[in-house]
Design an enzyme around this catalytic site. Sequence first.
Site, PDB file in Angstrom:
ATOM      1  CD  GLU A  17      66.711 -71.442  64.674  1.00  0.00           C
ATOM      2  OE1 GLU A  17      67.408 -70.483  65.061  1.00  0.00           O
ATOM      3  OE2 GLU A  17      65.530 -71.599  65.009  1.00  0.00           O
TER       4      GLU A  17
ATOM      5  CG  ASP B 233      58.381 -68.372  59.950  1.00  0.00           C
ATOM      6  OD1 ASP B 233      59.258 -69.098  60.443  1.00  0.00           O
ATOM      7  OD2 ASP B 233      57.351 -68.028  60.564  1.00  0.00           O
TER       8      ASP B 233
END
Length: 487
Positions: free
Chosen positions: A137, A205
């Site tokens: 995030e 990611d």
Amino acid sequence: MKKTSKKSPITLFISLLLLGNTPVLSAPAEDSLPDIGTTAGATLSINQEMAMGDFYIRSIRAQAPLIYDPLLTQYINDLGHKLVSHADSVKTPFHFYLINNPNINAYAFFGGNVVLHSALLHYSRNESELASVMAHEISHVTQRHLARLIEEQKRTSPLAWAGTLGSILLIMANPQAGMAALSSTLAGFQQGMISFTQSNEQEADRIGMRTLSRAGFDPRGMPNFMQILADQSRYSSRLPEMLYTHPLPDSRLADARNRATQYSAKTVPESQDFLFARVHILTMYSTDQRPYIDELLKKYSQGTAKEQFAAAYGHAILLSQDKKYTEARTILSPLLDKQPDNIWFIDTMTNIDIGQKQYTSAINRLQDALKKHKNNPVLQFSLSNAYFQDNKYSQASQLLFRYTFNHPDDLNGWELLRNAAGKQGKRDEALAAQAEVMALKGQFDLAIMQLSEASALAKLGSYAQKRYDARIDQLRQLQQSYSQYKK
């Protein structure tokens, strides 16, 4: 002839979300992922992003079940800032929030605001897994994925970006929705805008794993947590909520596993604070999961020394909640003797003392702890509350004035200050504190009304009256500035 129109990215996402399906794109190789997170400046400046983030978090405070537990707030922010300190392209402060929600999810939006569902602490088996979600995030924010989407929206749609965001907020704030449903809606639309393309997920990611490793965590925590999500979707008829906003095709999981192997093997010591936080949130905020809690505490009681500490801590909390204070004290006292500076233990023992009306004991313990942990917000707030419970309202107010000055975004501090002022008959101070609570929830009209009443009660020309009037002017300016996001 039937008219056709090209859907904007946001409109398309909403329609797909309602159908319960999310587009899946093939995962590009790591080297081909565009690291262009610092673009989008043509549409939104960093200051604009921070202002919009502040506007949204006020809306969330007003309508979603945020957890305001000082211990959990400190833990999740300490963990988050440890990750942020190892991230690249950080252009805003970061703030981390917990929402009481049994569904696994997390989402990030403007201004470094990251919201985590409490279920993440339930399903994460270690701190590296939890940190992997947070690092992902954080990367959405540092790469400015939402700003980049808005830039694309401005380029392809006649709607202005501010109007578009206002429309999305209006959808999120459906008054018919319950608080839990609203939390899900916030996660869905906000994170859906951020994660509309699979390339953004892959980029988050890749960069998140790099941050995770730099911060000293196990990079395998990321694919391991993804596997938890994959297993949930495989064995459940309902897709986990997080997968609506974070699509997880097999290629993404495989890519994460492959990338994790490219990092040096890392053995990360078991985190005592993670274990305490996990036990704390389950025993305090998941009472409907008592069988699972009992099973987890039994498992911990047979585990490592750190897990045994966590199990005993959890049992003490449960006994305290059942008002079995003597039994709780019997369990917690030897733990506190072994770790007298442990803030988790001090906090629970304070609750036991207050439950047994042993206020002096609680106050003395907290004062001693603050000598070693100066300005610790958990201890400061606990001491303020202990003063209040002992009817020492003046001392509580004195400490809370300093606390709210240093932590102006903490609803706990303002609400306790309001109560302490009310007990002393200081109605203007109580109204001013309540105004801050309302302002933090974006309810500016109510906040201004209460400050106006406080100003009328204060002595004419006094410092207090000038302070209230100045704050009214500040809130009016803020209200005017934020009105563009409601269009």
